[in-house]
Every structure is written in structure tokens, then in C-alpha cells.
Design an enzyme around this catalytic site. Structure first.
Site, PDB file in Angstrom:
ATOM      1  N   THR A 143       0.830  -1.186   0.000  1.00  0.00           N
ATOM      2  CA  THR A 143       0.000   0.000   0.000  1.00  0.00           C
ATOM      3  C   THR A 143       0.872   1.246   0.000  1.00  0.00           C
ATOM      4  OG1 THR A 143      -1.755  -1.125   1.171  1.00  0.00           O
ATOM      5  CG2 THR A 143      -1.745   1.259   1.303  1.00  0.00           C
ATOM      6  N   CYS A 175      -5.189  -8.228   5.053  1.00  0.00           N
ATOM      7  CA  CYS A 175      -5.028  -6.832   5.489  1.00  0.00           C
ATOM      8  C   CYS A 175      -5.493  -6.678   6.933  1.00  0.00           C
ATOM      9  CB  CYS A 175      -5.814  -5.901   4.578  1.00  0.00           C
ATOM     10  SG  CYS A 175      -5.647  -4.167   5.046  1.00  0.00           S
ATOM     11  N   LYS A 211      -3.950 -14.280  -0.849  1.00  0.00           N
ATOM     12  CA  LYS A 211      -2.895 -14.004   0.130  1.00  0.00           C
ATOM     13  C   LYS A 211      -3.527 -13.981   1.508  1.00  0.00           C
ATOM     14  CE  LYS A 211       1.031 -10.895   1.018  1.00  0.00           C
ATOM     15  NZ  LYS A 211       0.807 -10.327   2.351  1.00  0.00           N
ATOM     16  N   GLY A 233       7.360 -12.751   4.688  1.00  0.00           N
ATOM     17  CA  GLY A 233       7.657 -12.234   6.018  1.00  0.00           C
ATOM     18  C   GLY A 233       9.134 -12.158   6.339  1.00  0.00           C
ATOM     19  N   ASP A 234       9.637 -10.942   6.571  1.00  0.00           N
ATOM     20  CA  ASP A 234      10.985 -10.692   7.101  1.00  0.00           C
ATOM     21  C   ASP A 234      12.117 -11.153   6.191  1.00  0.00           C
ATOM     22  OD1 ASP A 234       9.636  -9.699   9.270  1.00  0.00           O
ATOM     23  OD2 ASP A 234      10.070 -11.380  10.590  1.00  0.00           O
ATOM     24  N   GLY A 257       8.235  -7.863   0.959  1.00  0.00           N
ATOM     25  CA  GLY A 257       7.531  -6.601   1.139  1.00  0.00           C
ATOM     26  C   GLY A 257       8.421  -5.512   1.681  1.00  0.00           C
ATOM     27  N   ARG A 258       8.448  -5.372   3.020  1.00  0.00           N
ATOM     28  CA  ARG A 258       9.223  -4.283   3.629  1.00  0.00           C
ATOM     29  C   ARG A 258      10.697  -4.354   3.269  1.00  0.00           C
ATOM     30  NH1 ARG A 258       8.937  -4.884   9.616  1.00  0.00           N
ATOM     31  NH2 ARG A 258       8.915  -7.077   9.035  1.00  0.00           N
TER      32      ARG A 258
END
Length: 717
Positions: free
Chosen positions: A315, A420, A460, A559-560, A582-583
């Protein structure tokens, strides 16, 4: 690529001046210096030998002593906690103040998206009418508003009074025009002097004209799909969006399927309540079962493998310029930002804009034909870009999927967001709320698969809603095989792939992703394939050619993931087909390059500044080089920098591998630019943006999503 000379080529002096301005005239670092409380402790720490690295402290990035601003003993106590849930939720949850009762005892009601954040206004002082925005001075189009139009029609007056002066960054030359020979922003471009001319006419008058081709328009001045922004695909015409908003477009397949679904749901409900205590309940339902009006179309085969790292749907940060940068750095698969299903059906421009992709995203992903692949997979016809949607009821998900498959020509798949965590999405029944509604989720996937044409459908999910109730294993089984009542009648739901984020909604980002649980779910996928033949009724089983990937469901973990070491560890040990990042990609976009090369890359500050410059160029190509486009670029660049500044260079660390969840204590970089790029102060991020976009206009505002230890900033999510 890494030299400072390469980075500063169009604006060396401007960048150097901006860095000096950030650092201050007295030479102080941009990073706030912290006074040591205990001078004796500092002296003792300074005298320690550096021969033996300090033991690693959980949650703290292991910065080498010589780069620490605090003494090592104090630095280990400094750990910043950041809630990254805002990276997944486009709609903000209510702020704490709004959750408290007001003076009248009633809860405050807020409206709109991103309610907690303001970005100010950044339009021109006086608006230029569209009838003259892309035409020669003396040849305007007819203005459809006539005498009622309150915008400027005089180009010279607009250039003098209606906008700010041309920018001097990029050498004063429009990057879009330089690359493509035309600028879609027309007279509104803030580099207009580089692509305008004053021509002498036969009558002796001087006429202002644009150099190069301006963008094409329809007769009413609206943008024509595919003719506006160079390199951008999946442009949906304004006429289509208007027709959707006025319900002129009929989604026939969805209407037929939903009519059947309503009757079938009612039939199942009646028989369930009538025979819920009888052993032959399923037989009654099977006897009453009516085939749907049509079967799913044969789906295009897709592929997820070891060589296809995936950029997660993000997002705000997952915008077109950022995805384009990641693809350039090695991302093999990308997703749109999460779009809401109902606004898509209502023709809202904001949600359809999320479906735009760059032409680099419609090429095929990397592919190793020697690996395991489903029969019929055609790599040259595959592409990278997929769409993600959120919906709270089946009819919205089903109709939105049909609309996407009809109007978006370059679409790999449609992904349903079932993870989400944001309150407003969850409380509406969408996102992670679907984790506790498996029957509804299955109906959504079956319906989406029925109306999507050749476009596959994926999902997801998270491990569950609450920490004490993990539901992902049962959900994965249901998505792979279907419920016990349905699997023996019509086979599997047709979900081509499932991505599991290794956290619950309750955890948000407070704990590390549970890759052990992801591995358990991955192991079950193989068992489900073996069960298919045993559980399915061969008379009523769905034809194999109507199933995604010939019946194979891919499984991805999320994740991570922050390095090539993490990536290959998850693929090899958790046995997932691929990893969604992602991050880690926002903090370190070149993680995809590390995966491709299989090694750590110590990117210099000048190389990282190059990526910022590329983002700005890509932003102007996507949003325009006018006032509005430049400040959209500025806003999303600042969102990017709110994660990008958290990267700690490999050369400054005592221990590897780096951890995404480690927070660095105060430190200085190897040069002034590296120190600046590590600043937590959003005002420094604005200074960085000004190196390329010029001074921020007076009406521009930016409020980061996160709270910092040093700066009290309003948080979101």
C-alpha cells in the site's frame, strides 16, 4: 554506477548545496547528536579493543564502534519500535483520540481515506484550461465550459502569473521530454522552457508553440487510454469509468453466476438446518445440487519458482515508479497496490489508476525450464504484473474480477487480499476478516475463478486472526481441495496459488514471521495433491483443463525476508515455491539483485542516491512534470524514504546476516551523504527530495506514517 560524479551529473552543485544546507553552516551532522550521560562509561568504552566483535543484541543493528555516536554500552540500549502495519493498509485506522468519547459522549466520526494525514494543496496558483493546455497559443480547442469557465486561457499570463518559475534541477531540462521527445504535461510542465518555442507567423505575431508532440485527447478534452503517459499500460478510458459509475456496463457472467450462487446457498442452508443431525446430510445436498450456468474457462498457466522472487502488494509504497525500480533491480513478479472491489465497480478513478503498470512489467519473468514446471506453461506469453483486490462479500469480488479481466489487457492474475490487518478493512468483513469466514472465502474464489476468463485467481492470507487460533492450515486445505461438501461434487475451487504471511492479524509486526508454521503448511500442499484423487467423485470432478496449472497450486511464503541468505533458506528449508518480499524491498530494493547474484551488495551512498534519482524520473514519467505530478512524486518519494533511510550499509555491520527487524542506534555514515540518507528526520527527507524536485511549494505538507523516538509524528495504522 557507484561514483558520485555519475549520480550528480545534471545537478552537482544543487545536490552539494542541499547536503551542506542539511548539515548546517556550522558543520554539524544531519543526524541529531545525543549527549552522553556518563562520561566515565564513554571513556571506558572508547578504550575497549575492537579485535573481538561485540555479541549480537536482539533488536539492535550491530553497528561497528567507529561509526557509533553513542558509546557501545549505551547504544545497545537504544532500540526503536516501529509498527509497520501501515505498509499493508491503505485505509487508516481511527487515531487514539478519535476512539475516545467526545464532549457529548459520542464517538467522533471521520470520513475519507488517510484521515490522520494531510498533504496540503499543491496545485497551480491559477489553473490553465484544458482547451489550451496542449495546443499552440493561437490554436486552442473549443472550451466546453464557454463563458462560464473560470480557468486561464491566456498561455502567456499563465506562465507569468499562474505557476511558479521553471525548475533548475536536471539542468533545467524536462526529463520526460528528453527521453521521449514529448511531454504529456504540455504548458503546465515546470521545465517548459526546455521544450517550447516562439514562432514568427506571417502576420508578424509571435506564437508560443510546444516542441515535440503533445498528448492526444478526445474531443471533450479527456485522456485517451494508451495515448497519455509513455511506457504506461493498462490505461482504462474515462468513458469506461463513467459507464461503470452509471451502471451502463453489464457483467453478464457475474450476474448469471451470482443468481445461481444465491439459489445454491439457500438450498445448502435449508438442507443443512433440516438434516444437521443426520449422517446422510451430504447425500441430500448432492441430490439437490444444480450445475452452475457455466464452467470456468481454461486458465493461463503461471509459474513461481526459485528464480522468481516476488515483490509483494504494498500500500502506497507499491506504486508504479517503485515497482519499475524493483523490476530493473531484478524483481520477477509484481502486484498492484490493493484496490477495493466496490470502488472499482463504481468506476472510481483512484482505484482504476492502481491498475496501471509499466511496460517493463509485462515482459515474461525469469524461467529455468530444467526445474519443475506445469505442463502447458508458455514463458514467452507470461508476464510479471498481477492485480490485488479486497472485498467483503462474494458479489463484489466476483464482479470486480470480471471487470478487471475485461478491461485490463496486461494482467497475469487477480489476487484476493485475505490478510489486510487495518481496522476499517477488517471490520467491514474484508481483508483478514475472511480468515474467520472460510465458507464465504471459498465462494469468492470459486466465483472469481468462474468469471475471470483465462486469468488465474490467487489468494494471500495470514496465519489467523488471533495468536491463539491459527487457521491457515485449514484454509490452505480448503483453497487447495474445497470444503468436504463441495470437493466431491465440483472439485477444487481453482486457486492457482496461495501466499502465507507468517504472522497473525493480532501480531501485526510485533513478532518475527513464523517460517516454521509456513513450512508446515507447505508440507501439506503435497499431501493435498495426493488426496485429490481419493476425495473427488470421478463422475462429477471438474475437468482438468479448467483448473489453474492443471490442478497444481503454488505456495509462497512472506515475512521478514531481507537478504539472499533469507530467501534461499526459505526456498530450500521451508519448501515454498518462492518468497514474496515486502518491507525488505522498500528498505533495500536491490535485494532482488542480491538474490540474482547470490551475494551481499554494499551499496555506496552515491549508488543509493542514484536509485532516488531514478524514482524521481520514473515518477515524473508516471504522474507528470507539472505542479501536481511533481508533488505526487515528492509525496511518494518521501513515503519511500521513510523506509529507505532504515537501511544500514553492510560495511558498517559487525555481524551478518542483517535483520529487517533490527533498529540501528544513532550512527554516522562513511561520508556526509551516507549520514544524510540515514536520517530519521522527515525534514531531511524533504531536503533530499528538493535535490531533484526543487523547493517544496508553500502548500505542501508531509506527515510520516511512523512515530520516531526523536520526533513526535502522527502515526497511521
Amino acid at each position: 554506477m557507484g561514483s558520485a560524479e555519475t549520480v550528480k551529473r545534471p545537478q552537482e552543485e544543487a545536490n552539494a548545496a542541499a547536503i551542506a544546507n542539511v548539515n548546517g553552516t556550522n558543520g554539524e551532522r544531519a543526524l541529531k547528536r545525543m549527549r552522553l550521560e556518563d562520561s566515565s562509561s564513554a571513556a571506558q568504552d572508547a578504550a575497549e579493543t575492537t579485535a573481538t566483535p561485540r555479541p549480537r543484541v536482539k533488536g539492535v543493528a550491530p553497528i561497528k564502534r567507529e561509526y557509533l555516536i553513542l558509546a557501545p554500552s549505551q547504544a545497545e540500549k537504544v532500540a526503536e519500535t516501529i509498527d509497520d502495519a501501515a505498509a499493508e493498509g491503505r485505509i487508516a485506522s481511527e487515531p487514539q483520540e478519535a476512539q475516545q468519547a467526545g464532549k457529548n459522549g459520542k464517538r467522533k466520526k471521520q470520513k475519507g481515506q488517510n484521515k490522520e494525514r494531510e498533504f496540503g494543496s499543491f496545485s497551480d496558483a491559477k489553473r490553465l484550461c484544458n482547451s489550451v493546455a496542449w495546443t499552440p497559443e493561437f490554436s486552442p480547442r473549443p472550451c466546453k465550459h464557454g463563458d462560464r469557465c473560470n480557468a486561464l486561457h491566456d498561455i502567456r499570463k499563465y506562465l507569468k502569473e499562474g505557476r511558479r518559475s521553471d525548475l533548475t534541477t536536471f539542468g533545467g531540462k524536462c526529463p520526460v521530454w528528453e527521453k521521449y521527445g514529448r511531454c504529456p504535461s504540455g504548458w503546465r510542465c515546470l521545465f517548459i522552457q526546455s521544450h517550447m518555442d516562439e514562432a514568427e507567423r506571417e502576420d508578424g505575431r509571435s506564437e508560443l508553440v510546444l516542441v515535440g508532440n503533445a498528448r492526444k485527447q478526445s474531443e471533450d478534452g479527456e485522456e485517451e487510454a494508451g495515448e497519455v503517459w509513455p511506457g504506461v499500460v493498462n490505461m482504462v478510458s474515462a468513458a469506461t469509468k463513467i459507464d461503470l459509475s452509471r451502471k451502463r456496463i453489464k457483467l453478464e457472467k457475474s450476474d448469471q453466476y451470482l443468481d445461481w450462487l444465491a439459489k445454491d446457498t439457500e438450498r445448502y442452508r435449508d438442507h443443512y438446518h433440516k438434516h444437521k443431525n443426520e449422517a446422510d446430510e451430504s447425500k441430500d445436498y448432492r441430490a439437490q445440487y444444480v450445475e452452475p450456468p457455466f464452467k470456468p474457462s481454461e486458465k493461463r498457466r503461471v509459474y513461481f519458482g526459485r528464480e522468481t522472487p516476488v515483490l509483494a502488494p504494498l500500500t502506497t509504497q507499491g506504486n508504479l515508479p517503485f515497482r519499475r525500480l524493483c523490476v530493473e533491480l531484478g524483481a520477477q513478479l509484481t502486484y498492484s497496490e490493493m484496490a477495493l472491489g466496490l470502488p472499482l465497480l463504481q468506476g472510481q478513478k483512484a482505484d482504476w489508476t492502481l491498475m496501471r503498470a509499466h511496460e517493463t512489467e509485462i515482459g515474461p519473468p525469469r524461467f529455468d525450464p530444467s526445474g519443475p514446471v506445469v505442463q502447458g506453461y508458455d514463458n514467452p506469453k507470461d508476464l510479471k504484473f498481477g492485480a490485488q483486490i479486497a472485498a467483503n462479500v462474494p458479489w463484489v469480488a466476483i464482479k470486480a474480477t470480471e471487470a478487471l479481466s475485461r478491461f485490463i489487457p496486461h494482467l497475469r492474475l487477480v489476487d484476493l487480499n485475505c490478510g489486510c490487518p487495518v481496522d476499517m478493512v477488517y471490520k467491514s468483513g474484508a481483508g483478514s476478516a475472511l480468515l474467520d469466514a472460510p465458507s464465504k472465502l471459498e465462494r469468492m474464489i470459486r466465483g472469481m475463478n468462474a468469471v475471470s476468463g483465462e486469468v488465474p485467481v490467487t489468494a494471500k492470507i495470514r496465519m489467523g486472526v488471533r495468536d491463539d487460533k491459527l487457521t491457515a492450515q485449514k484454509l490452505v486445505e480448503r483453497l487447495a481441495l474445497g470444503s468436504e461438501d463441495m470437493r466431491s461434487i465440483v472439485g477444487a475451487p481453482g486457486c492457482a496459488a496461495v501466499t502465507l504471511h507468517g504472522r497473525t492479524r493480532q501480531q501485526r509486526y510485533t513478532k518475527a514471521a513464523d517460517w516454521g508454521y509456513i513450512a508446515e503448511c507447505a508440507a501439506l500442499i503435497k499431501q493435498y495433491k495426493e488426496k485429490t484423487d481419493e476425495l473427488a467423485d470421478t463422475i462429477r470432478e471438474a475437468e482438468e483443463n479448467t483448473m489453474p496449472n492443471g490442478g497444481k497450486m503454488y505456495f509462497l511464503g512472506n515475512g521478514d525476508c531481507y537478504s539472499h541468505v533469507d530467501y534461499f533458506d526459505h526456498v530450500d528449508n521451508a519448501k515454498v515455491d518462492s518468497v514474496m518480499i515486502g518491507r525488505g524491498a522498500i528498505v533495500k530494493p536491490w535485494i532482488f539483485e542480491e538474490i540474482e547474484k547470490g551475494q551481499y551488495l554494499d551499496k555506496s551512498a552515491s549508488e543509493r542516491l542514484t536509485y532516488i534519482e531514478k524514482f524521481v524520473r520514473y515518477g515524473m514519467e508516471a504522474w507528470g512534470s507539472d505542479e501536481l505530478g511533481l508533488n505526487y512524486t515528492r509525496r511518494f518519494l518521501l513515503e519511500f524514504l521513510s523506509f529507505f533511510h532504515r537501511y544500514v550499509p553492510i560495511g558498517l555491520l559487525e555481524h551478518l546476516p542483517p535483520s529487517l527487524n533490527d533498529r540501528p542506534p544513532a550512527y554516522r555514515g562513511r561520508d556526509d551523504l551516507e549520514t544524510l540518507l540515514a536520517s530519521k528526520n522527515y525534514k531531511d527527507w524533504i531536503k533530499i527530495s528538493e535535490m531533484f524536485l526543487g523547493p517544496a511549494p508553500p502548500g505542501f505538507k508531509f506527515q510520516p506514517k511512523h512515530k520516531s523516538n526523536s520526533y513526535e509524528i502522527e502515526a497511521e495504522g
